[in-house]
Design a protein around this motif. Sequence first.
Motif, PDB file in Angstrom:
ATOM      1  N   SER A 133      -5.626   4.911   2.636  1.00 26.68           N
ATOM      2  CA  SER A 133      -4.941   3.622   2.538  1.00 26.68           C
ATOM      3  C   SER A 133      -4.459   3.104   3.880  1.00 26.68           C
ATOM      4  O   SER A 133      -4.419   1.892   4.112  1.00 26.68           O
ATOM      5  CB  SER A 133      -3.747   3.742   1.578  1.00 26.68           C
ATOM      6  OG  SER A 133      -4.169   4.149   0.300  1.00 26.68           O
ATOM      7  N   ALA A 151       1.309  -6.658   5.493  1.00 21.40           N
ATOM      8  CA  ALA A 151       1.090  -5.385   4.795  1.00 21.40           C
ATOM      9  C   ALA A 151       2.349  -4.531   4.871  1.00 21.40           C
ATOM     10  O   ALA A 151       2.878  -4.303   5.967  1.00 21.40           O
ATOM     11  CB  ALA A 151      -0.091  -4.642   5.413  1.00 21.40           C
ATOM     12  N   THR A 187      -6.849   0.629   5.486  1.00 25.20           N
ATOM     13  CA  THR A 187      -7.369  -0.563   4.813  1.00 25.20           C
ATOM     14  C   THR A 187      -6.951  -1.859   5.495  1.00 25.20           C
ATOM     15  O   THR A 187      -7.714  -2.821   5.541  1.00 25.20           O
ATOM     16  CB  THR A 187      -6.949  -0.597   3.330  1.00 25.20           C
ATOM     17  OG1 THR A 187      -5.514  -0.494   3.239  1.00 25.20           O
ATOM     18  CG2 THR A 187      -7.572   0.560   2.564  1.00 25.20           C
ATOM     19  N   THR A 221       0.838  -1.194   0.000  1.00 28.10           N
ATOM     20  CA  THR A 221       0.000   0.000   0.000  1.00 28.10           C
ATOM     21  C   THR A 221       0.873   1.243   0.000  1.00 28.10           C
ATOM     22  O   THR A 221       2.103   1.159  -0.009  1.00 28.10           O
ATOM     23  CB  THR A 221      -0.974  -0.016   1.197  1.00 28.10           C
ATOM     24  OG1 THR A 221      -1.900   1.062   1.069  1.00 28.10           O
ATOM     25  CG2 THR A 221      -0.238   0.101   2.512  1.00 28.10           C
ATOM     26  N   VAL A 270     -11.800   1.002  -1.866  1.00 33.32           N
ATOM     27  CA  VAL A 270     -10.488   0.371  -2.008  1.00 33.32           C
ATOM     28  C   VAL A 270     -10.297  -0.063  -3.458  1.00 33.32           C
ATOM     29  O   VAL A 270     -11.093  -0.828  -4.005  1.00 33.32           O
ATOM     30  CB  VAL A 270     -10.353  -0.846  -1.073  1.00 33.32           C
ATOM     31  CG1 VAL A 270      -8.987  -1.512  -1.268  1.00 33.32           C
ATOM     32  CG2 VAL A 270     -10.533  -0.413   0.384  1.00 33.32           C
ATOM     33  N   SER A 294      -2.777  -2.012  -3.134  1.00 34.66           N
ATOM     34  CA  SER A 294      -4.083  -1.378  -2.969  1.00 34.66           C
ATOM     35  C   SER A 294      -3.944   0.013  -2.379  1.00 34.66           C
ATOM     36  O   SER A 294      -2.952   0.338  -1.721  1.00 34.66           O
ATOM     37  CB  SER A 294      -4.993  -2.224  -2.063  1.00 34.66           C
ATOM     38  OG  SER A 294      -4.505  -2.225  -0.732  1.00 34.66           O
ATOM     39  N   VAL A 295      -4.963   0.837  -2.627  1.00 34.86           N
ATOM     40  CA  VAL A 295      -5.086   2.149  -2.005  1.00 34.86           C
ATOM     41  C   VAL A 295      -6.547   2.366  -1.644  1.00 34.86           C
ATOM     42  O   VAL A 295      -7.451   1.830  -2.292  1.00 34.86           O
ATOM     43  CB  VAL A 295      -4.605   3.289  -2.934  1.00 34.86           C
ATOM     44  CG1 VAL A 295      -3.099   3.210  -3.156  1.00 34.86           C
ATOM     45  CG2 VAL A 295      -5.344   3.274  -4.259  1.00 34.86           C
ATOM     46  N   SER A 328      -7.507  -1.831  -6.151  1.00 36.03           N
ATOM     47  CA  SER A 328      -6.346  -2.714  -6.055  1.00 36.03           C
ATOM     48  C   SER A 328      -5.831  -3.090  -7.430  1.00 36.03           C
ATOM     49  O   SER A 328      -6.506  -2.930  -8.450  1.00 36.03           O
ATOM     50  CB  SER A 328      -6.696  -3.991  -5.269  1.00 36.03           C
ATOM     51  OG  SER A 328      -7.215  -4.994  -6.116  1.00 36.03           O
ATOM     52  N   LYS A 366       4.376  -0.883   3.240  1.00 33.32           N
ATOM     53  CA  LYS A 366       4.324   0.338   2.453  1.00 33.32           C
ATOM     54  C   LYS A 366       5.268   0.213   1.258  1.00 33.32           C
ATOM     55  O   LYS A 366       6.376  -0.311   1.389  1.00 33.32           O
ATOM     56  CB  LYS A 366       4.733   1.542   3.297  1.00 33.32           C
ATOM     57  CG  LYS A 366       3.773   1.853   4.441  1.00 33.32           C
ATOM     58  CD  LYS A 366       2.464   2.408   3.940  1.00 33.32           C
ATOM     59  CE  LYS A 366       1.602   2.911   5.093  1.00 33.32           C
ATOM     60  NZ  LYS A 366       0.307   3.412   4.630  1.00 33.32           N
TER      61      LYS A 366
END
Length: 294
Positions: free
Chosen positions: A122, A187, A125, A116, A241, A229-230, A243, A189
């Motif tokens: 974001s 997850a 999420t 993300t 969302v 995804s954002v 993706s 960044k």
Amino acid sequence: MTTAPRNPGPSWGFQFLARADRILPEVIFRPLCALGTAVAVVGMPVQRAHSRAYLRALTGREPTWREVFRHFLAFEEFLVLRLRVANGQPHRGDLAPDASGFHALLASGEPALLGTFHLGHSDLTGFLLGRQEHRRVFMVRQRVGNSHDTEVLGEQFGEWVRFIWVNEASNLLFALKDAVASGGSVALKCDRLEFSAKTAAFEFLGRKRLFPFTIYHLATIFRLPVVLSVGVPAAPGHSTVHSSRLFVPDGGEKAANLARAHAHFQEFLTRIESMLRADPYLWFNFTPLNPPAP
């Protein structure tokens, strides 16, 4: 002795915002936030310069003070939303029709690597995925001081969300291995270079720029799919969302997998740039913009 990293702003800032939000009516609270944002624009010259650099790269011209203020205000509004969700306000993340990778991931029930960006909603999420879909999510984050919102969110969503602190783990790879072995999704960044062991160059804002590429190397190690995804603002109480498609490493050569991975990341990054050209204030870039590739 090394000074611990911290978010900019006063140490009491998040608690003050949360308390003011609880006791003040919206008609007073919103102008107060706008005033605080104006003070931040004036009092944070480093972040202001990074905002200007990003807006200049996006628009091709010198941004106005009003545009910089709107950029800061968008981030302030997101901080308020994080605090409200942390304090129990209902909020949902709804998948857009184009979120093909996320739809496929949820249908499979399998763990994945979730990439993300510091864009829009974001940062919520992962929390929403855990609670809504009953999926265990391990978020790779940098532990910083003055992060009351993250601490409270961690408590609110603790049944499904855990943190892996990238700047504190004695062996990050083993921490990630344990998370994957437990059946959780991880997850990460994918826009800032801090702590990223692997980088690659991608077209973004008119230049070839360096972005973290570690997530795809981890995918080849752990044989896990990748979804980028954002989340963007939608109706009150909702985020939408978007993706990428699902990237699945195969049993072929690593170089071939990474070539496919490069195309996968570039495809989604191009979509992000289109979002930013429609709404420049979605990208919370108050740090140095991704540097041009050498």
